[in-house]
Design a protein around this motif. Sequence first.
Motif, PDB file in Angstrom:
ATOM      1  N   UNK A 140     -61.573 -39.034  87.409  1.00 34.58           N
ATOM      2  CA  UNK A 140     -62.230 -37.704  87.262  1.00 34.58           C
ATOM      3  C   UNK A 140     -63.544 -37.840  88.716  1.00 34.58           C
ATOM      4  N   UNK A 141     -63.206 -39.242  89.249  1.00 33.42           N
ATOM      5  CA  UNK A 141     -65.181 -38.868  89.957  1.00 33.42           C
ATOM      6  C   UNK A 141     -63.890 -38.771  91.404  1.00 33.42           C
ATOM      7  N   UNK A 142     -64.699 -37.836  91.928  1.00 29.55           N
ATOM      8  CA  UNK A 142     -64.135 -37.881  94.046  1.00 29.55           C
ATOM      9  C   UNK A 142     -64.628 -38.765  94.485  1.00 29.55           C
ATOM     10  N   UNK A 143     -63.003 -39.522  95.549  1.00 27.96           N
ATOM     11  CA  UNK A 143     -63.249 -40.083  96.239  1.00 27.96           C
ATOM     12  C   UNK A 143     -63.384 -39.904  97.596  1.00 27.96           C
ATOM     13  N   UNK A 144     -64.122 -39.734  98.414  1.00 28.14           N
ATOM     14  CA  UNK A 144     -64.419 -39.092 100.012  1.00 28.14           C
ATOM     15  C   UNK A 144     -63.671 -39.397 101.434  1.00 28.14           C
ATOM     16  N   UNK A 145     -62.884 -38.791 101.026  1.00 24.66           N
ATOM     17  CA  UNK A 145     -62.087 -38.487 102.183  1.00 24.66           C
ATOM     18  C   UNK A 145     -62.266 -37.193 103.532  1.00 24.66           C
ATOM     19  N   UNK A 146     -63.579 -37.922 103.294  1.00 26.65           N
ATOM     20  CA  UNK A 146     -64.011 -36.577 104.250  1.00 26.65           C
ATOM     21  C   UNK A 146     -64.275 -35.534 103.963  1.00 26.65           C
ATOM     22  N   UNK A 147     -63.966 -35.250 102.738  1.00 25.48           N
ATOM     23  CA  UNK A 147     -63.828 -34.007 101.966  1.00 25.48           C
ATOM     24  C   UNK A 147     -65.271 -33.724 102.003  1.00 25.48           C
ATOM     25  N   UNK A 206     -74.799 -26.402  96.933  1.00 27.26           N
ATOM     26  CA  UNK A 206     -75.233 -25.059  95.411  1.00 27.26           C
ATOM     27  C   UNK A 206     -74.669 -25.100  94.587  1.00 27.26           C
ATOM     28  N   UNK A 207     -72.499 -25.118  94.420  1.00 29.19           N
ATOM     29  CA  UNK A 207     -72.049 -25.249  93.825  1.00 29.19           C
ATOM     30  C   UNK A 207     -71.970 -26.181  92.547  1.00 29.19           C
ATOM     31  N   UNK A 208     -72.768 -27.294  94.078  1.00 29.59           N
ATOM     32  CA  UNK A 208     -72.186 -28.628  93.053  1.00 29.59           C
ATOM     33  C   UNK A 208     -73.695 -27.999  91.457  1.00 29.59           C
ATOM     34  N   UNK A 209     -74.884 -27.858  92.048  1.00 27.41           N
ATOM     35  CA  UNK A 209     -75.920 -27.711  91.661  1.00 27.41           C
ATOM     36  C   UNK A 209     -76.204 -26.586  90.620  1.00 27.41           C
ATOM     37  N   UNK A 210     -75.431 -25.703  90.691  1.00 24.83           N
ATOM     38  CA  UNK A 210     -75.217 -24.750  90.041  1.00 24.83           C
ATOM     39  C   UNK A 210     -74.264 -25.526  88.520  1.00 24.83           C
ATOM     40  N   UNK A 211     -72.705 -26.203  88.599  1.00 29.34           N
ATOM     41  CA  UNK A 211     -72.444 -26.662  88.105  1.00 29.34           C
ATOM     42  C   UNK A 211     -72.772 -27.761  86.504  1.00 29.34           C
ATOM     43  N   UNK A 212     -73.606 -28.607  87.216  1.00 31.29           N
ATOM     44  CA  UNK A 212     -74.585 -29.934  87.014  1.00 31.29           C
ATOM     45  C   UNK A 212     -75.845 -29.087  86.219  1.00 31.29           C
ATOM     46  N   UNK A 213     -76.643 -27.980  86.332  1.00 29.41           N
ATOM     47  CA  UNK A 213     -77.997 -27.864  86.127  1.00 29.41           C
ATOM     48  C   UNK A 213     -77.359 -26.337  85.155  1.00 29.41           C
ATOM     49  N   UNK A 261     -64.124 -25.901  97.192  1.00 31.95           N
ATOM     50  CA  UNK A 261     -63.213 -26.679  97.314  1.00 31.95           C
ATOM     51  C   UNK A 261     -63.041 -27.777  96.796  1.00 31.95           C
ATOM     52  N   UNK A 262     -64.478 -28.519  96.903  1.00 33.46           N
ATOM     53  CA  UNK A 262     -64.010 -30.344  96.187  1.00 33.46           C
ATOM     54  C   UNK A 262     -63.732 -30.262  94.835  1.00 33.46           C
ATOM     55  N   UNK A 263     -64.915 -28.427  94.555  1.00 32.36           N
ATOM     56  CA  UNK A 263     -64.564 -28.884  93.221  1.00 32.36           C
ATOM     57  C   UNK A 263     -63.012 -28.748  92.397  1.00 32.36           C
ATOM     58  N   UNK A 287     -57.640 -25.675 100.473  1.00 37.26           N
ATOM     59  CA  UNK A 287     -58.363 -25.030 100.156  1.00 37.26           C
ATOM     60  C   UNK A 287     -59.030 -24.574 100.016  1.00 37.26           C
ATOM     61  N   UNK A 288     -59.769 -24.520 101.617  1.00 39.25           N
ATOM     62  CA  UNK A 288     -60.484 -24.653 102.597  1.00 39.25           C
ATOM     63  C   UNK A 288     -60.526 -23.539 103.268  1.00 39.25           C
ATOM     64  N   UNK A 289     -59.245 -23.846 103.634  1.00 40.30           N
ATOM     65  CA  UNK A 289     -58.608 -22.673 104.381  1.00 40.30           C
ATOM     66  C   UNK A 289     -58.752 -21.231 103.678  1.00 40.30           C
ATOM     67  N   UNK A 290     -58.545 -21.395 102.587  1.00 41.96           N
ATOM     68  CA  UNK A 290     -57.525 -19.987 101.990  1.00 41.96           C
ATOM     69  C   UNK A 290     -59.670 -19.411 101.385  1.00 41.96           C
ATOM     70  N   UNK A 291     -60.135 -20.880 101.009  1.00 44.89           N
ATOM     71  CA  UNK A 291     -61.492 -19.862 100.810  1.00 44.89           C
ATOM     72  C   UNK A 291     -62.374 -18.830 102.138  1.00 44.89           C
ATOM     73  N   UNK A 292     -62.358 -19.601 103.012  1.00 40.67           N
ATOM     74  CA  UNK A 292     -62.830 -19.271 104.419  1.00 40.67           C
ATOM     75  C   UNK A 292     -62.105 -18.131 104.608  1.00 40.67           C
ATOM     76  N   UNK A 293     -60.488 -17.854 104.447  1.00 40.28           N
ATOM     77  CA  UNK A 293     -60.179 -17.070 104.933  1.00 40.28           C
ATOM     78  C   UNK A 293     -60.236 -15.620 103.695  1.00 40.28           C
ATOM     79  N   UNK A 294     -60.455 -15.724 102.292  1.00 41.47           N
ATOM     80  CA  UNK A 294     -60.442 -14.335 101.369  1.00 41.47           C
ATOM     81  C   UNK A 294     -62.474 -14.582 101.342  1.00 41.47           C
ATOM     82  N   UNK A 295     -63.773 -15.468 101.908  1.00 37.80           N
ATOM     83  CA  UNK A 295     -64.847 -14.652 102.494  1.00 37.80           C
ATOM     84  C   UNK A 295     -64.681 -13.858 103.468  1.00 37.80           C
TER      85      UNK A 295
END
Length: 555
Positions: A125-132, A138-145, A381-383, A460-468
């Motif tokens: 379940x870990x994220x393999x870094x492929x450039x993302x 902030x999203x990561x911090x909120x999910x952790x704490x 998008x990473x999440x 995923x990035x394109x979808x989030x950019x477009x909506x926001x």
Amino acid sequence: MMLRAKLTNITNQQWFLLMSVYFIVIASVLGTGILGLPVKLAHSGFLPFVASYSICFLMQLLVLYFVIELLQRGTAIRQHEWDSNLINDSAAEDTFFSIDDSNPMPKERPMKGGNGGGGGITSSGGVVNNGHDHGVDLHYLGGKFLTGFSCYVFDAAVMLHFITILISYGLAGSGAYAHMFHVAHKYLIFPFIFGFTLVIIFGARFLRSTVSILTFMKGSLLFLIVGVTGVVANHVHNHISSNWAYTGRSFLISTVALGGAANVLPVVFSRIGSKPKDMIKLMIAATLGLTTVYILNIFWCYFLLLVIPQTSPANDPTSISLVNTQIAGQIATIPLIEIIEQKYPQYKWIAFLIDLFIMVSITVSYITMGSGMKHNLDGMANSWRKSATIPPHHHDPSSDKLAKIKNYLTLQLAKLNHFLDQRETEFEGRPHHLLPDDTMPPSPSFSSSFRKQFVSFNVREIVLYFLSFSLILIIAMANPRSFLIVLEKGSSLGVNLQTGVLTVAMLINSRAPKYHKFTIPFPIPKYLFMFRYIVMFYFSFACVYDVVTVFGEIM
């Protein structure tokens, strides 16, 4: 000699990064707040504003320190996740943080981009870094704490602040360009927001140095404008009346005028050094940036109060005043320019400088805060990408309707993730010349300068950019006169709920026993940590005051 030259180069790079932090803090804060703040002083006057503004300044400083500790803790945890999942698919570099454990992990950290291939998610379940991956967001911090519903509230508050502040920037910026080029405001809203949104999305690497240069330019212009406005104020010298009963009028917009810096710190944090002295320098740079804005805002508001009447006389209710400016939803520089052009034509040249300052200032602020929002969307998008590895639940045979709905939505999300993964797999299989620069192998026939500016995204990035960014554009075009309303109500609620209330909760949770093994370079001192509940109370009061004010105006 070579060693000395290398050490000098490293030192210069560190100072450049710290100067970038200083200018980025200024760019994120010195935006529409300075344009809308004086308008809210029509009834309260100067002294009540200074009192509430100074308290807000101290609270925002503490928030910056809290966020810096959270970024350290989040980076330590992410490093541990990388090590635990054995993601060592590239040349290793020195670890950013150490893990204080009886069985320490390898002191290695994967380089961005991996070995040029796909990456994705490991079986654990870990994220393999492929450039993302782009560092802690902030999203990561909120999910952790944060746990349960609170992490969703945090994400919503972050996006509320980003979207509303960018709406106000879009309106103020397009208005400044319209005034400069004598074009109707409504015709420039779309080009401004759409054009600079493209710059944010596709020019991330180029913007790192450009933002600092433009911020220095706008800071220099503001110093000049404040100085000349002070000269004009010495000639006009209007009487300033203070009324402490109206202190709350400038309270909310003060939190916006000094807030937001914590949201852009994650963008630059990953490039800061890992030693305690580096964290101290980071805190000093952020403090100096916020202090600069604090002092400039106070002088700016004082001089404007001396030049622009707070209220209109009874025999001429339509004359230039801060009250009428607020009713019209205008920024504070418009009545200033009108008074100078009518009564002090010898300073008419300052009108051009003011327009130039607003254009540069709002443009830089839009790009800076937009980059912060993009950074947060990348984290989302990473999440989202990581959730694709979670097996979907089967339909629950029980009669619980909520369980069936949840299972159905989970199944649909799993199908969507599968579809997106197929698209991204196709992307990763493209020829080298179509890959992002972090995954492209060296090629003598390919311009390295072009590769550094080349940016590509997955679905995923394109979808989030477009909506926001589409939401920002639609709201701005639907109500171009909503500058002050959006800035005072929406932005203040988002920034106060996120940076004040939930950030303190995250800080407290990050010091729980289960996180003690993650050592960080520089935890904030106890004498600063002891103010955590005062900060939480202050911003909780601001949120309640905001909601009550909105309902009071509706009723």
